[in-house]
Scaffold this active site. Structure first.
Site, mmCIF file in Angstrom:
data_model
loop_
_atom_site.group_PDB
_atom_site.id
_atom_site.type_symbol
_atom_site.label_atom_id
_atom_site.label_comp_id
_atom_site.label_asym_id
_atom_site.label_seq_id
_atom_site.Cartn_x
_atom_site.Cartn_y
_atom_site.Cartn_z
ATOM 1 N N ARG A 9 -1.552 -2.915 -4.092
ATOM 2 C CA ARG A 9 -0.527 -2.590 -3.100
ATOM 3 C C ARG A 9 0.867 -2.472 -3.699
ATOM 4 O O ARG A 9 1.794 -2.094 -3.013
ATOM 5 C CB ARG A 9 -0.530 -3.644 -2.001
ATOM 6 C CG ARG A 9 -1.880 -3.732 -1.321
ATOM 7 C CD ARG A 9 -1.853 -4.713 -0.207
ATOM 8 N NE ARG A 9 -2.139 -3.932 0.998
ATOM 9 C CZ ARG A 9 -1.841 -4.309 2.207
ATOM 10 N NH1 ARG A 9 -1.232 -5.440 2.425
ATOM 11 N NH2 ARG A 9 -2.136 -3.543 3.231
ATOM 12 N N CYS A 10 1.003 -2.794 -4.980
ATOM 13 C CA CYS A 10 2.312 -2.812 -5.629
ATOM 14 C C CYS A 10 2.504 -1.538 -6.455
ATOM 15 O O CYS A 10 1.705 -1.233 -7.346
ATOM 16 C CB CYS A 10 2.423 -4.044 -6.530
ATOM 17 S SG CYS A 10 3.912 -4.086 -7.536
ATOM 18 N N SER A 11 3.573 -0.809 -6.186
ATOM 19 C CA SER A 11 3.820 0.438 -6.912
ATOM 20 C C SER A 11 4.059 0.184 -8.399
ATOM 21 O O SER A 11 3.610 0.958 -9.247
ATOM 22 C CB SER A 11 4.998 1.204 -6.303
ATOM 23 O OG SER A 11 6.195 0.452 -6.428
ATOM 24 N N ARG A 14 0.721 -0.320 -9.995
ATOM 25 C CA ARG A 14 0.029 0.968 -10.160
ATOM 26 C C ARG A 14 0.628 1.761 -11.313
ATOM 27 O O ARG A 14 -0.102 2.408 -12.070
ATOM 28 C CB ARG A 14 0.080 1.765 -8.857
ATOM 29 C CG ARG A 14 -0.766 1.155 -7.744
ATOM 30 C CD ARG A 14 -0.933 2.087 -6.554
ATOM 31 N NE ARG A 14 0.325 2.541 -5.994
ATOM 32 C CZ ARG A 14 1.005 1.943 -5.020
ATOM 33 N NH1 ARG A 14 0.539 0.821 -4.491
ATOM 34 N NH2 ARG A 14 2.126 2.432 -4.559
#
Length: 113
Positions: A9-11, A14
């Site tokens: 969920r963390c950019s 990613r």
């Protein structure tokens, strides 16, 4: 081999995975929400990061503000808080056998190569 402790969920997390993919080297992804840290494993990672436990805490997270911000805590208590509330752990963490970095920005991974 490199290992990335990842939160889908963390950019920034990613971005770390994308950076590792661009290196064309094998690496392992560990989603630490599905495979949670233990006190022992998180203590080991902190040692490889060569930092204080509080330096790994996302102090702006609501769990930290609500439950821990005003408390005086030992390193062991901070580690236990991160194990109990994995959202508090700064990410992504990329690790080799001997060292680790908080890959913010992702280019910090180069220090492990």
């Amino acid at each position: 081999m490199l290992t990335i402790y990842h939160n889908n969920r963390c950019s920034k997390s990613r971005e770390g995975v994308c950076f590792l993919e661009s290196l064309n080297q094998p690496f392992e992804i560990i989603n630490y929400f599905e495979t949670p840290f233990t006190i022992e494993s998180l203590t080991e990672v902190i040692g490889k990061l060569n930092c204080k436990p509080i330096e790994l805490v996302r102090t702006k997270e609501k769990e930290w503000i609500s439950n821990f911000k005003e408390k005086s805590m030992t390193d062991k208590e901070i580690i236990k808080a991160m194990v109990d509330f994995p959202r508090l752990i700064e990410r992504p963490i990329v690790m080799t056998n001997n060292k680790a970095v908080i890959a913010r920005p992702a280019e910090k991974i180069n220090t492990l190569l």
